[in-house]
Design a protein around this motif. Structure first.
Motif, mmCIF file in Angstrom:
data_model
loop_
_atom_site.group_PDB
_atom_site.id
_atom_site.type_symbol
_atom_site.label_atom_id
_atom_site.label_comp_id
_atom_site.label_asym_id
_atom_site.label_seq_id
_atom_site.Cartn_x
_atom_site.Cartn_y
_atom_site.Cartn_z
ATOM 1 N N ASN A 509 0.903 -1.149 0.049
ATOM 2 C CA ASN A 509 0.102 0.077 0.022
ATOM 3 C C ASN A 509 1.086 1.457 -0.039
ATOM 4 O O ASN A 509 1.446 1.880 1.044
ATOM 5 C CB ASN A 509 -0.873 0.139 1.304
ATOM 6 N N PHE A 510 1.128 1.666 -1.223
ATOM 7 C CA PHE A 510 2.241 2.770 -1.320
ATOM 8 C C PHE A 510 1.909 4.205 -0.636
ATOM 9 O O PHE A 510 2.769 4.654 -0.247
ATOM 10 C CB PHE A 510 2.650 2.920 -2.795
ATOM 11 N N THR A 512 0.298 4.569 2.154
ATOM 12 C CA THR A 512 0.567 4.528 3.747
ATOM 13 C C THR A 512 1.871 3.774 4.006
ATOM 14 O O THR A 512 2.307 4.094 5.103
ATOM 15 C CB THR A 512 -0.799 3.543 4.365
ATOM 16 N N GLU A 513 2.404 2.868 3.300
ATOM 17 C CA GLU A 513 3.550 2.059 3.736
ATOM 18 C C GLU A 513 4.672 2.660 3.026
ATOM 19 O O GLU A 513 5.897 2.809 3.938
ATOM 20 C CB GLU A 513 3.101 0.740 3.210
ATOM 21 N N LEU A 514 4.728 3.391 2.055
ATOM 22 C CA LEU A 514 6.302 3.592 1.420
ATOM 23 C C LEU A 514 5.633 4.995 0.537
ATOM 24 O O LEU A 514 5.884 5.145 -0.368
ATOM 25 C CB LEU A 514 6.526 2.633 0.481
ATOM 26 N N PRO A 515 5.270 6.106 1.043
ATOM 27 C CA PRO A 515 4.875 7.399 0.548
ATOM 28 C C PRO A 515 6.090 7.866 -0.170
ATOM 29 O O PRO A 515 6.159 8.313 -1.116
ATOM 30 C CB PRO A 515 4.075 8.186 1.558
ATOM 31 N N ASP A 516 7.113 7.614 0.588
ATOM 32 C CA ASP A 516 8.515 8.593 0.200
ATOM 33 C C ASP A 516 9.026 7.774 -1.415
ATOM 34 O O ASP A 516 9.635 8.533 -1.927
ATOM 35 C CB ASP A 516 9.536 8.394 1.286
ATOM 36 N N GLY A 551 -1.518 -2.644 -3.937
ATOM 37 C CA GLY A 551 -1.779 -3.992 -4.783
ATOM 38 C C GLY A 551 -0.289 -4.851 -4.738
ATOM 39 O O GLY A 551 0.593 -4.137 -4.041
ATOM 40 N N PHE A 552 -0.421 -5.824 -5.645
ATOM 41 C CA PHE A 552 1.037 -6.557 -5.826
ATOM 42 C C PHE A 552 1.844 -6.044 -6.408
ATOM 43 O O PHE A 552 1.518 -5.799 -7.896
ATOM 44 C CB PHE A 552 0.558 -7.991 -6.065
#
Length: 602
Positions: A509-510, A512-516, A551-552
């Motif tokens: 979940n870009f 929320t998990e990896l916005p940077d 997504g995946f």
């Protein structure tokens, strides 16, 4: 002509230290063949040289051995690579054939024991060492047959000047494996039940016999369609595994990850044979280089593997009753899936796994992972080729799964058998760190209420499907997945054209998990994409659709492998021999038949 043959002598090192590091031995004295076969110590030392070849473990340093043992896991339906996927061979090579050097060494050992040591060894020792030799011969031929099918069989030491031996035609696989069967039976009856730490004993023999026999039973059933021969080897697999189980010497008592991250597996009841590493002796390996959370890696788990993990209620995610079973966020998966998932992966998506974003750290101790997680540097011993964790060469869990699979293949598995095997494994202890994350043990498998997995291959009965799933979770990123697919005649599972889940990785979940990471990629659009749970076309990041990037993960440069099934003159299950070798046979007046399914020339 007298043959000269030398081997490693360790009498001095054993006498001086009293410590048997029997899988790694520095060379000392070379003893000529004429005087070597004068004591049991000498035959033991000769046999020791086969250990590193058959019990590879993590290899040593950065050696090719490590690739053969573990890193070869990259070629299966469990793992995919950035860019183009590794392909199957699609043509006959110019040069390529089996090697017979190790087999010759083994037959020399058996010949010398028979012809020079009857008056030297006691009857018990004579039978033991003959059994050791026959065990190694069975191991070697099982490997050769798995690769090539028919191979020349030698139960003797051929003369180097005898052309009919040097250019011997291929022996039918059935004859070779009948000899392997007899070698294993003899070894299981005659090798000692105990012969020192890390030495091959009867239980080591039986454990490997269960692996070899299960593999051959499967090949005979699914590839050769020979029911009688498959039953013969499935029965041997059960007998061999039963010998280990009934010994009472082994158990499932260790949390999963600790089996691969311990500096000492000595005395561990989960382990039948292990390879010990010792930095002080210069014997180290490099497995953690690909698992230390600091190195950037270009391979990772496929979506297909991730979806296969069973939920803690014992159901596939589509049927599970656990909360949010269809939420593939890694933090949720850790709580909702079998405990082996948490033990295998870092607990959040990580950009250093550039292929999948799910970082494999099955081979990194939890304490080392915690240091990196807290912002520290990974301890030096888990970098480069400085790793010294032991490797469990043969685990009791494998014997249990070999046993239950063989029984299921013959239709004799009962709930009591499931309790002894699969449910025993599912009840293994959990690490405190795992429990703190909400990990729990997976529910028992009930043979009368098997999961109705909508993803099940309809050609595979439900019980076998669950047993195969259990193997996939238990041996994830070890040696066996590709070999399992071959013996089940299921290389179709690696066909990326028909299985798109082989080309995407972990759920991310870009926003929320990896916005940077999205911010960094904002000016490089078209490189990140995600595949929805329902499948379909990937959603490609265009610089402004960040909220849709859930997504995946699939890199946009990820490509499938070339078609390898149903191709004329291509047999992905067995290896071809080379043109050079076929021409050489012909020039001498002999014939080397090409491997089944391959043309003589292309």
């Amino acid at each position: 002509m007298k043959l000269k043959y030398t081997f490693i002598c360790l009498v001095l090192i054993v006498a001086a230290t009293g410590c048997k590091k029997l899988l790694d031995r520095p060379p000392l004295t070379n003893v000529p063949d004429e005087t070597a076969w004068s004591s049991e110590d000498n035959v033991r030392l000769y046999a020791n040289k086969f250990y590193t070849g058959y019990f590879v473990g993590y290899g040593t340093q950065f050696s090719a051995e490590a690739g053969a043992a573990l890193l070869g896991f990259r070629f299966s339906d469990d793992v995919f690579l950035m860019g183009n996927q590794s392909n199957f061979s699609r043509s006959v090579p110019n040069s390529g054939i089996w090697g017979m050097g190790t087999l010759r060494s083994i037959n020399i050992m058996l010949d010398r024991i028979k012809n020079r040591m009857k008056g030297v060894l006691s009857e018990e020792a004579y039978n033991h060492w003959t059994g050791i030799g026959r065990f190694f011969r069975a191991m070697e031929y099982a490997d050769l047959v798995s690769d090539y099918g028919d191979v020349p069989y030698f139960g003797y030491v051929p003369l180097e000047t005898n052309l009919p031996d040097l250019y011997k035609p291929r022996t039918p696989r059935s004859q070779v494996m009948d000899s392997v069967y007899e070698d294993l039976k003899f070894a299981m009856s005659n090798v000692r039940t105990a012969d020192g730490d890390q030495q091959v004993n009867r239980y080591v023999v039986a454990a490997f016999a269960s692996r070899i026999a299960l593999a051959e039973g499967s090949w005979q059933k699914y590839y050769y369609k020979d029911a009688a021969r498959s039953d013969k080897f499935f029965a041997l697999a059960q007998d061999a595994a039963g010998l280990v189980i009934n010994s009472g010497r082994f158990d499932i008592v260790t949390d999963f990850r600790s089996l691969f991250t311990s500096n000492s597996l000595s005395g561990n009841k989960d382990v039948i044979l292990y390879r010990h590493y010792d930095a002080a002796a210069g014997i180290t390996h490099a497995i953690a280089t690909n698992n230390n959370l600091s190195e950037s890696v270009a391979f990772g788990p496929t979506t297909d593997l991730i979806k296969s993990f069973i939920c803690v209620d014992g159901q596939p995610y589509q049927n599970a009753t656990v909360a949010n079973a269809d939420d593939f966020t890694l933090s949720n998966m850790i709580k909702s899936r079998d405990s082996r998932l948490e033990a295998t992966f870092y607990d959040k998506p990580n950009v250093r796994n550039r292929a999948s974003y799910w970082y494999i750290n099955k081979f990194l101790p939890r304490a080392a992972a915690a240091i990196v997680d807290a912002g520290g540097s990974v301890p030096t011993e888990f970098t480069s080729n400085k790793n010294q964790t032991d490797y469990p060469v043969m685990r009791y869990a494998e014997v249990l799964l070999n046993w239950i699979e063989a029984k299921a293949e013959q239709g004799s598995a009962t709930q009591a058998d499931i309790e002894v095997s699969i449910n025993k494994i599912r009840k293994r202890p959990l690490a405190p760190e795992a429990t703190a994350k909400g990990v729990s043990q997976t529910a028992a498998l009930n043979i009368d209420k098997l999961p109705d997995d909508p993803s099940r291959d309809p050609s595979v009965p439900a019980l076998l499907w669950e047993i195969r799933r259990e193997r996939r979770m238990e041996f994830v990123f070890e040696y066996s997945r590709y070999q399992d697919l071959r013996r089940w005649k299921k290389l179709e599972y690696m066909d990326t054209e028909n299985k798109p889940d082989l080309l995407s990785g972990g759920w991310v979940n870009f926003p929320t998990e990896l916005p940077d990471d999205l911010s960094k990629e904002a000016n490089k659009t078209g490189q990140i994409s995600v595949v929805p749970l329902a499948g379909g076309s990937p959603v490609v990041f265009n610089g402004s659709n960040g909220t849709a990037m859930k997504g995946f993960y699939r890199g946009t440069n990820t490509n499938g492998r070339l078609v390898f099934l149903n191709q004329t003159g291509v047999n992905p299950y067995l290896s071809p021999v080379g043109k050079t070798q076929m021409d050489d046979y012909k020039s001498r007046g002999y014939t080397l038949a090409q491997t089944e399914g391959w043309p003589a020339y292309q």
